[in-house]
Design a protein around this motif. Structure first.
Motif, short mmCIF file in Angstrom:
data_model
loop_
_atom_site.label_atom_id
_atom_site.label_comp_id
_atom_site.label_asym_id
_atom_site.label_seq_id
_atom_site.Cartn_x
_atom_site.Cartn_y
_atom_site.Cartn_z
N GLU A 159 48.10 42.67 36.58
CA GLU A 159 47.86 41.57 37.26
C GLU A 159 47.45 41.78 38.76
N GLU A 160 47.62 42.94 39.31
CA GLU A 160 47.04 43.14 40.62
C GLU A 160 45.59 43.25 40.27
N LEU A 161 45.15 44.04 39.41
CA LEU A 161 43.67 44.30 39.07
C LEU A 161 42.98 43.02 38.69
N LEU A 162 43.69 42.11 38.07
CA LEU A 162 43.04 40.92 37.86
C LEU A 162 42.67 40.13 39.04
N LYS A 163 43.65 40.01 40.15
CA LYS A 163 43.39 39.51 41.36
C LYS A 163 42.27 39.78 42.08
N ARG A 164 41.95 41.29 42.01
CA ARG A 164 40.76 41.87 42.57
C ARG A 164 39.38 41.64 41.83
N VAL A 165 39.18 41.62 40.32
CA VAL A 165 37.86 41.12 39.87
C VAL A 165 37.88 40.04 39.23
N ALA A 166 39.04 39.13 38.91
CA ALA A 166 38.67 37.81 38.52
C ALA A 166 39.85 36.88 39.22
N PRO A 167 39.84 36.77 40.48
CA PRO A 167 41.11 35.79 41.23
C PRO A 167 41.09 34.62 40.70
N GLN A 168 40.09 33.97 40.06
CA GLN A 168 40.08 32.49 39.67
C GLN A 168 40.85 32.35 38.45
N LEU A 169 41.22 33.47 37.78
CA LEU A 169 42.12 33.66 36.63
C LEU A 169 43.55 33.82 36.70
N LYS A 170 44.26 33.29 36.03
CA LYS A 170 45.98 33.60 35.95
C LYS A 170 46.23 34.63 34.64
N PHE A 171 46.96 35.85 35.13
CA PHE A 171 47.22 36.83 34.25
C PHE A 171 47.79 36.21 32.85
N ASP A 172 47.61 36.59 31.69
CA ASP A 172 48.22 36.33 30.53
C ASP A 172 48.33 37.72 29.80
N ARG A 173 49.31 37.97 29.09
CA ARG A 173 49.27 39.24 28.17
C ARG A 173 48.11 39.27 26.93
N ALA A 174 47.88 38.11 26.76
CA ALA A 174 46.71 38.02 25.69
C ALA A 174 45.60 38.68 26.16
#
Length: 274
Positions: A159-174
């Motif tokens: 989730e933290e990685l996603l905030k850095r590389v694609a902050p416009q997206l919400k984390f999903d286990r998929a």
């Protein structure tokens, strides 16, 4: 050469990621010695197996992943090329094996292929903006980040990685679902296309888009891109075929008027070649 090698790699049962990545590398090095690269992967896998046995004997938890990380990151020094991220060499497996720096996805290919040879179940994860690898451990996943020294990530870490590389997206286990070889190859080529087109290297860009359309023959965006490249290079009839295919595939496309205008212009230019 690259096309034939890629077709062969994907036709294997199961499809061969190592050979697909090396097929892409022949775009830069047509005379690439694939067997030498495969040998490097074999040797790395043998070293991982030795380390895995040592850690298992010591009762280490997660011995397979720790052995993989220790050999590839701690000893060999494979790491992300943050200093020159957009260099084409980062997308070529032979260069990554030689220079030991690359993109998240090419470093992931190294991890995946060494793990496969060492008998470690690992799969690619097409995480948005940053490719990863993962291992199923019972009821949870263990995710590794080859770009950042093979760090093992928790779900919170992802989730933290996603905030850095694609902050416009919400984390999903998929987002942690396995990626088939075809998708990995497509994503590698997409990275390379962006590099070449960003440098206005139209001939190399065209070779990459040709391979992308081999994997996704009716992709409207790739067809439009190839049509533009072909037109710029003076191949008007070939460009016209791609534009007409776009019109056929998407009769209600928002840019239909522009496509029809482009088609007329290409017909006029092609007629002047007769």
């Amino acid at each position: 050469m690259a096309r034939e090698r890629l077709v062969s790699a994907l036709a294997a049962e199961p499809p061969r990621l190592d050979l697909a990545a090396l097929a892409i590398a022949t775009l830069q090095q047509p005379e690439l010695d694939a067997s030498a690269c495969l040998h490097v992967l074999d040797v790395l896998a043998c070293r991982v197996q030795v380390e895995m046995e040592r850690l298992t004997d010591r009762g280490e938890a997660l011995a397979p992943l720790r052995a993989l990380r220790h050999v590839l990151s701690d000893i060999e020094g494979f790491r992300g090329n943050a200093e020159d991220y957009h260099a084409p060499e980062n997308s070529f497996l032979d260069q990554v094996l030689e220079r030991k720096v690359g993109l998240p996805i090419t470093l992931s290919v190294v991890y995946l292929e060494v793990a496969r040879r060492a008998g470690i179940p690992l799969y690619g994860v097409p995480f948005p903006g940053h490719f990863l690898v993962a291992h199923d451990a019972g009821d949870h996943k263990l995710v590794m980040d080859p770009f950042h020294d093979g760090d093992i990530l928790t779900e919170h870490g992802c989730e933290e990685l996603l905030k850095r590389v694609a902050p416009q997206l919400k984390f999903d286990r998929a987002m942690l679902a396995p990626a088939p070889v075809e998708l990995i190859a497509y994503r590698m080529l997409s990275n390379l296309r962006r590099v070449y087109l960003g440098r206005e290297d139209q001939e190399r860009g065209l070779a990459v888009v040709d391979l992308l359309l081999l994997l996704a023959p009716d992709h409207p965006g790739e067809l439009r891109t190839r049509a533009g490249l072909l037109a710029n290079l003076g191949a008007y009839r070939a460009a016209l075929r791609d534009v007409e295919r776009c019109l056929e595939l998407s009769p209600e496309a928002p840019d239909r008027e522009r496509l029809e205008l482009t088609a007329r212009e290409l017909r006029e230019r092609a007629s002047l070649l007769n």
